[in-house]
Design a protein around this motif. Structure first.
Motif, PDB file in Angstrom:
ATOM      1  N   GLY A  27      -3.520   0.318   8.971  1.00 19.77           N
ATOM      2  CA  GLY A  27      -3.272   0.590   7.560  1.00 19.77           C
ATOM      3  C   GLY A  27      -2.000   1.393   7.328  1.00 19.77           C
ATOM      4  O   GLY A  27      -1.458   1.386   6.223  1.00 19.77           O
ATOM      5  N   LEU A  28      -1.497   2.048   8.369  1.00 16.45           N
ATOM      6  CA  LEU A  28      -0.257   2.810   8.232  1.00 16.45           C
ATOM      7  C   LEU A  28       0.985   1.923   8.320  1.00 16.45           C
ATOM      8  O   LEU A  28       2.094   2.385   8.066  1.00 16.45           O
ATOM      9  N   VAL A  29       0.789   0.648   8.663  1.00 20.51           N
ATOM     10  CA  VAL A  29       1.933  -0.272   8.757  1.00 20.51           C
ATOM     11  C   VAL A  29       1.734  -1.561   7.966  1.00 20.51           C
ATOM     12  O   VAL A  29       2.614  -2.405   7.930  1.00 20.51           O
ATOM     13  N   ARG A  30       0.575  -1.721   7.355  1.00 24.87           N
ATOM     14  CA  ARG A  30       0.268  -2.953   6.625  1.00 24.87           C
ATOM     15  C   ARG A  30       0.072  -2.666   5.138  1.00 24.87           C
ATOM     16  O   ARG A  30      -0.384  -1.592   4.756  1.00 24.87           O
ATOM     17  N   PRO A  31       0.373  -3.644   4.276  1.00 29.46           N
ATOM     18  CA  PRO A  31       0.192  -3.434   2.828  1.00 29.46           C
ATOM     19  C   PRO A  31      -1.241  -3.097   2.435  1.00 29.46           C
ATOM     20  O   PRO A  31      -1.452  -2.333   1.494  1.00 29.46           O
ATOM     21  N   TRP A  32      -2.244  -3.623   3.142  1.00 24.77           N
ATOM     22  CA  TRP A  32      -3.625  -3.331   2.749  1.00 24.77           C
ATOM     23  C   TRP A  32      -3.948  -1.850   2.913  1.00 24.77           C
ATOM     24  O   TRP A  32      -4.902  -1.358   2.311  1.00 24.77           O
ATOM     25  N   GLY A  33      -3.164  -1.113   3.686  1.00 23.36           N
ATOM     26  CA  GLY A  33      -3.392   0.314   3.838  1.00 23.36           C
ATOM     27  C   GLY A  33      -2.750   1.149   2.743  1.00 23.36           C
ATOM     28  O   GLY A  33      -2.882   2.366   2.725  1.00 23.36           O
ATOM     29  N   GLU A  34      -2.087   0.497   1.809  1.00 22.37           N
ATOM     30  CA  GLU A  34      -1.389   1.208   0.737  1.00 22.37           C
ATOM     31  C   GLU A  34      -2.260   1.430  -0.499  1.00 22.37           C
ATOM     32  O   GLU A  34      -1.865   2.159  -1.400  1.00 22.37           O
ATOM     33  N   ALA A  35      -3.412   0.757  -0.564  1.00 27.95           N
ATOM     34  CA  ALA A  35      -4.299   0.886  -1.726  1.00 27.95           C
ATOM     35  C   ALA A  35      -5.741   1.011  -1.244  1.00 27.95           C
ATOM     36  O   ALA A  35      -6.122   0.412  -0.241  1.00 27.95           O
ATOM     37  N   PHE A  36      -6.528   1.800  -1.983  1.00 31.49           N
ATOM     38  CA  PHE A  36      -7.953   1.922  -1.673  1.00 31.49           C
ATOM     39  C   PHE A  36      -8.641   0.598  -1.980  1.00 31.49           C
ATOM     40  O   PHE A  36      -8.307  -0.082  -2.956  1.00 31.49           O
TER      41      PHE A  36
ATOM     42  N   VAL B 138      -2.999   4.578  -2.458  1.00 30.60           N
ATOM     43  CA  VAL B 138      -3.319   5.713  -1.593  1.00 30.60           C
ATOM     44  C   VAL B 138      -2.142   6.687  -1.672  1.00 30.60           C
ATOM     45  O   VAL B 138      -1.009   6.306  -1.371  1.00 30.60           O
ATOM     46  N   PRO B 139      -2.386   7.911  -2.110  1.00 30.37           N
ATOM     47  CA  PRO B 139      -1.278   8.879  -2.137  1.00 30.37           C
ATOM     48  C   PRO B 139      -0.763   9.119  -0.716  1.00 30.37           C
ATOM     49  O   PRO B 139      -1.561   9.420   0.183  1.00 30.37           O
ATOM     50  N   PRO B 140       0.535   8.965  -0.493  1.00 32.16           N
ATOM     51  CA  PRO B 140       1.069   9.169   0.859  1.00 32.16           C
ATOM     52  C   PRO B 140       0.695  10.517   1.463  1.00 32.16           C
ATOM     53  O   PRO B 140       0.403  10.606   2.650  1.00 32.16           O
ATOM     54  N   ARG B 141       0.652  11.562   0.656  1.00 33.95           N
ATOM     55  CA  ARG B 141       0.284  12.881   1.191  1.00 33.95           C
ATOM     56  C   ARG B 141      -1.142  12.859   1.737  1.00 33.95           C
ATOM     57  O   ARG B 141      -1.432  13.464   2.768  1.00 33.95           O
ATOM     58  N   PHE B 142      -2.049  12.167   1.054  1.00 28.84           N
ATOM     59  CA  PHE B 142      -3.431  12.048   1.526  1.00 28.84           C
ATOM     60  C   PHE B 142      -3.471  11.302   2.859  1.00 28.84           C
ATOM     61  O   PHE B 142      -4.141  11.729   3.806  1.00 28.84           O
ATOM     62  N   ALA B 143      -2.758  10.171   2.935  1.00 28.75           N
ATOM     63  CA  ALA B 143      -2.744   9.380   4.168  1.00 28.75           C
ATOM     64  C   ALA B 143      -2.170  10.184   5.328  1.00 28.75           C
ATOM     65  O   ALA B 143      -2.720  10.175   6.438  1.00 28.75           O
TER      66      ALA B 143
END
Length: 176
Positions: A80-89, A101-106
């Motif tokens: 999820g840190l390298v794929r688009p599906w990891g960018e949204a809940f 997904v807020p980058p600070r949270f990730a």
């Protein structure tokens, strides 16, 4: 197209090395999971507790298999840190489903996970160095155990490296 979708596509793609690291993480977790499943299946892997073969009961077997599945699932989250599906809940989550997904949270969650994994597996490795084969495994069985669990020492550092890459790609200075 929503604002969140536009924002997600505006970020920089992950570098090739980060994608490789994200795919490597589940592979470093896999041997330990396979070892645990072999233990539950009763395969002759040299596992013994004080000279007697290990024979986990039903409850312990469920725990061991669940631990293997959860570990591998958590390792797969690195993608999820390298794929688009990891960018949204995911949409089924209450309150946050479908939101970015807020980058600070990730970064915070991934960093905490990487530090925890490094401490857990570092402590386990230290225990092997100090105590050795204290359960009385056969020599080949102990060698197999160490070979299957040693890659877990890489999980935390690899996740930390991947998190650093994610942070660099999502920091305001890098996006501008």
């Amino acid at each position: 197209m929503t604002t969140d979708t536009v924002h997600l596509r505006a970020g920089r793609p992950a570098p090739a090395w980060a994608v490789r690291v994200a795919h490597l993480i589940p592979l470093v977790v896999l041997p330990s999971g396979l070892w645990r499943i072999a233990l539950v299946a009763g395969l002759p892997i040299g596992a013994s507790a004080y000279g007697a073969p290990v024979d986990p009961g039903l409850g312990e077997s469920v725990y061991i298999v669940s631990l293997s599945l959860v570990s591998e699932g958590l390792a797969l989250l690195a993608l999820g840190l390298v794929r688009p599906w990891g960018e949204a809940f995911t949409g089924w989550l209450p309150l946050v489903g479908g939101r970015r997904v807020p980058p600070r949270f990730a970064v915070t969650a991934a960093t905490a996970g990487a530090v925890a994994l490094s401490l857990i597996w570092g402590y386990a490795a230290w225990g092997v160095v100090v105590n050795g084969n204290d359960l009385g495994f056969s020599r080949p069985g102990f060698a197999l155990l160490v070979a299957c669990y040693a890659p877990l020492l890489l999980w935390g550092p690899l996740l930390l490296l991947l998190t650093w890459s994610y942070h660099r790609r999502h920091s305001p200075a890098q996006l501008g």
